[in-house]
Design an enzyme around this catalytic site. Structure first.
Site, PDB file in Angstrom:
ATOM      1  N   GLU A  89     -39.849  30.906 -69.945  1.00  0.00           N
ATOM      2  CA  GLU A  89     -40.129  30.923 -71.386  1.00  0.00           C
ATOM      3  C   GLU A  89     -41.554  30.444 -71.645  1.00  0.00           C
ATOM      4  OE1 GLU A  89     -37.218  28.715 -73.626  1.00  0.00           O
ATOM      5  OE2 GLU A  89     -38.113  29.270 -75.553  1.00  0.00           O
ATOM      6  N   ASN A 124     -31.396  35.538 -79.099  1.00  0.00           N
ATOM      7  CA  ASN A 124     -31.077  34.375 -78.265  1.00  0.00           C
ATOM      8  C   ASN A 124     -30.558  33.247 -79.152  1.00  0.00           C
ATOM      9  OD1 ASN A 124     -31.481  32.389 -75.895  1.00  0.00           O
ATOM     10  ND2 ASN A 124     -32.735  31.486 -77.518  1.00  0.00           N
ATOM     11  N   GLU A 125     -29.506  32.626 -78.729  1.00  0.00           N
ATOM     12  CA  GLU A 125     -28.934  31.471 -79.443  1.00  0.00           C
ATOM     13  C   GLU A 125     -28.978  31.689 -80.954  1.00  0.00           C
ATOM     14  OE1 GLU A 125     -30.244  27.617 -77.964  1.00  0.00           O
ATOM     15  OE2 GLU A 125     -29.364  28.049 -76.008  1.00  0.00           O
ATOM     16  N   TYR A 127     -25.800  23.618 -70.463  1.00  0.00           N
ATOM     17  CA  TYR A 127     -26.666  22.715 -69.685  1.00  0.00           C
ATOM     18  C   TYR A 127     -25.880  21.487 -69.233  1.00  0.00           C
ATOM     19  CZ  TYR A 127     -30.829  25.323 -71.121  1.00  0.00           C
ATOM     20  OH  TYR A 127     -31.784  26.298 -71.304  1.00  0.00           O
ATOM     21  N   GLU A 179     -28.755  30.866 -69.403  1.00  0.00           N
ATOM     22  CA  GLU A 179     -29.408  29.545 -69.383  1.00  0.00           C
ATOM     23  C   GLU A 179     -28.420  28.537 -68.821  1.00  0.00           C
ATOM     24  OE1 GLU A 179     -31.506  28.261 -72.897  1.00  0.00           O
ATOM     25  OE2 GLU A 179     -32.139  30.316 -73.343  1.00  0.00           O
ATOM     26  N   GLN A 214     -35.565  26.183 -66.006  1.00  0.00           N
ATOM     27  CA  GLN A 214     -36.374  27.380 -65.960  1.00  0.00           C
ATOM     28  C   GLN A 214     -37.163  27.386 -64.647  1.00  0.00           C
ATOM     29  OE1 GLN A 214     -38.656  27.854 -69.575  1.00  0.00           O
ATOM     30  NE2 GLN A 214     -36.864  27.614 -70.862  1.00  0.00           N
TER      31      GLN A 214
HETATM   32  O1  AHR Z   1     -34.428  26.275 -72.089  1.00  0.00           O
HETATM   33  C1  AHR Z   1     -34.831  25.553 -73.211  1.00  0.00           C
HETATM   34  C2  AHR Z   1     -34.150  26.014 -74.492  1.00  0.00           C
HETATM   35  O2  AHR Z   1     -32.792  25.732 -74.428  1.00  0.00           O
HETATM   36  C3  AHR Z   1     -34.195  27.480 -74.786  1.00  0.00           C
HETATM   37  O3  AHR Z   1     -35.369  27.890 -75.390  1.00  0.00           O
HETATM   38  C4  AHR Z   1     -33.050  27.669 -75.721  1.00  0.00           C
HETATM   39  O4  AHR Z   1     -32.508  28.961 -75.671  1.00  0.00           O
HETATM   40  C5  AHR Z   1     -32.088  26.590 -75.287  1.00  0.00           C
HETATM   41  O5  AHR Z   1     -31.600  25.867 -76.357  1.00  0.00           O
END
Ligand code: AHR
Length: 496
Positions: A26, A173-174, A240, A297, A346
């Site tokens: 990103e 995205n999101e 995450y 992600e 990432q």
């Molecule tokens: O990876 C960091 C961020 O986490 C991304 O931009 C977003 O899609 C997510 O919330």
């Protein structure tokens, strides 16, 4: 006590799509700028502006695909700002990530060139949150249309005669959060509208990915699948591993207490429950599993390194991250009939990175080594295994001490990957090999381990955590025995 694992080398369950080993880059912090892109005039060795060391390192792990330009950045990105002569490109503010100036020097042409250099498929994420249907339609036309058209002509004016091949395209995205704060019904309708204009030109066949749920938002998956399943090829999921609290303090990347280590493993293993439950919903509307679950992600998210820009999400990477990566890959293999792609967040200098850079220096993180050791699983057949393992305990809670995953490659090699998440105890194992037909195999092994929970690589000690030979493998009739050290990721290879 020695525990037993039975490996059925003759029972193949599904193919592990190589795209499970995908990446995400990103416009955030030092991922694109400094990480991938240094510009043609940089003293750092580069080819057309892209770092040579990074390309070589990523090719070495067979990077299958790369997602770009975001993340949250994708829904603020206007692709026309990133084409044409670089000095004339619009400068914008990267509002999500540190409020820094984005000069758009890395745009569509640079990204497609990078993918070409890596031998990786591009996965482009379009803008729904602040973009228009026309803008998305024109991007596809610019990228993939061969004949005479305004966008194809513009591409040619910018020096690219032939259209590119693009398969993977994300429609937002999101969109439940940074991508527009939408409700699922609303996004689902927008998805239907936007994707209509994400067209296949010539023989370029797009794989359309709808923006999916956050963590355990099962209602989002339900609505998207019910309302839009026939119009999508993939549906995303983001999760995450955060040992602490997202807002109050996520925890240090390099200084975990024993309890933070345990919680990290527990939260990494939670991925299994999430995939199982989202899959159950997807199965209701797509029993043949045509639609891929795209976990675009995932990874650890800790507090930023002290003294660094909080908006850049720069964190170190330790043996703990390596175990999180190993556990995730095992879970993805287990669900490989539904999970068709995943992208670690990432690739460079952001969150759970595989590479870190500082000026002209670059280091490989423990997570990188897991990608390298596990590349043997890419496109291999996932084999049936039954495992009886010890528990790793903390207070009243317990987790399986060992995680195992086995695959058979096209050349007949069987690869057994093993994670011992216990910080103190060895894991003595007896592996029974059922179904081998070629006599006693040749056995080799590698292990990634460390003596401290915060062991990591630095620019001064880049090899601190790196794979070594796994020495204590004893082969016997019908199997082998091995002792896994604490905090270790291993791969044992059986070949003829
Ligand atoms: O990876 C960091 C961020 O986490 C991304 O931009 C977003 O899609 C997510 O919330």
């Amino acid at each position: 006590m020695t525990k037993q694992i039975i490996i059925n080398t003759d029972i193949e369950k599904s193919t592990i799509n190589k795209n499970i080993y995908g990446h995400f880059a990103e416009h955030l912090g030092r991922c694109i700028y400094e990480g991938f892109w240094v510009g043609e005039d940089s003293p750092i060795p580069n080819t057309n502006g892209i770092r040579n060391d990074v390309v070589e390192a990523l090719k070495n792990i067979n990077i299958p695909l790369l997602r770009w330009p975001g993340g949250c950045f994708a829904d603020e990105y206007h692709w026309k700002d990133g084409i044409g002569p670089r000095e004339g490109r619009k400068r914008m503010v990267n509002t999500h990530w540190g409020g820094v100036v984005e000069n758009n020097h890395f745009g569509t042409h640079e990204f497609m060139m990078l993918c070409d250099m890596l031998g990786a498929e591009p996965y482009i994420n379009g803008n729904v949150g602040s973009g228009t249907v026309l803008e998305m339609q024109e991007w596809i036309e610019y990228l993939t249309f061969e004949g005479e058209s305004p966008m194809s002509n513009l591409r040619k004016e910018n020096g690219r005669e032939e259209p590119w091949k693009v398969k993977y395209f994300g429609v937002g995205n999101e969109n439940w959060g940074c991508g527009g704060n939408m409700r699922p019904q609303y996004y689902s309708d927008l998805y239907r509208q936007f994707q209509t204009y994400v067209r296949n030109y010539g023989d370029n066949k797009l794989y359309k990915i709808a923006g999916g749920a956050n963590v355990d938002d099962y209602n989002w998956t339900e609505v998207l699948m019910r309302e839009s399943a026939p119009l999508m090829d993939g549906l995303s999921l983001h999760y995450y591993t955060i040992p602490g609290d997202f807002w109050e303090g996520k925890g240090s990347a390099t200084d975990p207490s024993e309890s933070e280590w345990f919680i990290t493993m527990q939260k990494a293993l939670h991925m299994d429950e999430l995939i199982t439950k989202h899959s159950t919903i997807m199965d209701k509307y797509d029993p043949d599993k045509r639609i891929g679950m795209i976990i675009d992600e995932w990874g650890t998210w800790f507090d930023v390194e002290p003294g660094t820009n909080p908006g850049f999400l720069y964190q170190q990477n330790t043996i703990r991250d390596a175990l999180v990566a190993g556990l995730h890959f095992h879970i993805f293999h287990e669900h490989s009939d539904r999970v068709h792609m995943t992208n670690i967040a990432q690739t460079i200098n952001v969150l759970q990175s595989v590479l870190l850079t500082e000026g002209e220096k670059m280091i490989l993180t423990p997570t990188y080594h897991v990608f390298e050791m596990f590349k043997v699983h890419q496109d291999a057949q996932f084999l049936s295994v039954s495992a009886d393992v010890q528990s790793y305990k903390m207070d009243e809670k317990e987790l399986p001490q060992v995680s195992v995953s086995v695959s058979k490659a096209a050349n007949g090699e069987v690869n057994i990957s093993l994670c011992n998440i216990d910080t103190k105890n060895d894991a003595p194992l007896s592996l029974q090999l059922r179904g081998l037909t070629e006599g006693e195999p040749k056995v080799t092994g590698r292990v990634l381990t460390a003596d401290k929970t915060n062991s990591h690589n630095t620019f001064d000690q880049p090899e601190n955590v790196s794979p070594k030979e796994l020495k204590n493998i004893n082969v016997s009739e019908g199997g082998l025995s091995v002792t896994l050290p604490p905090m270790s990721v291993s791969v044992i290879t059986l070949s003829n």
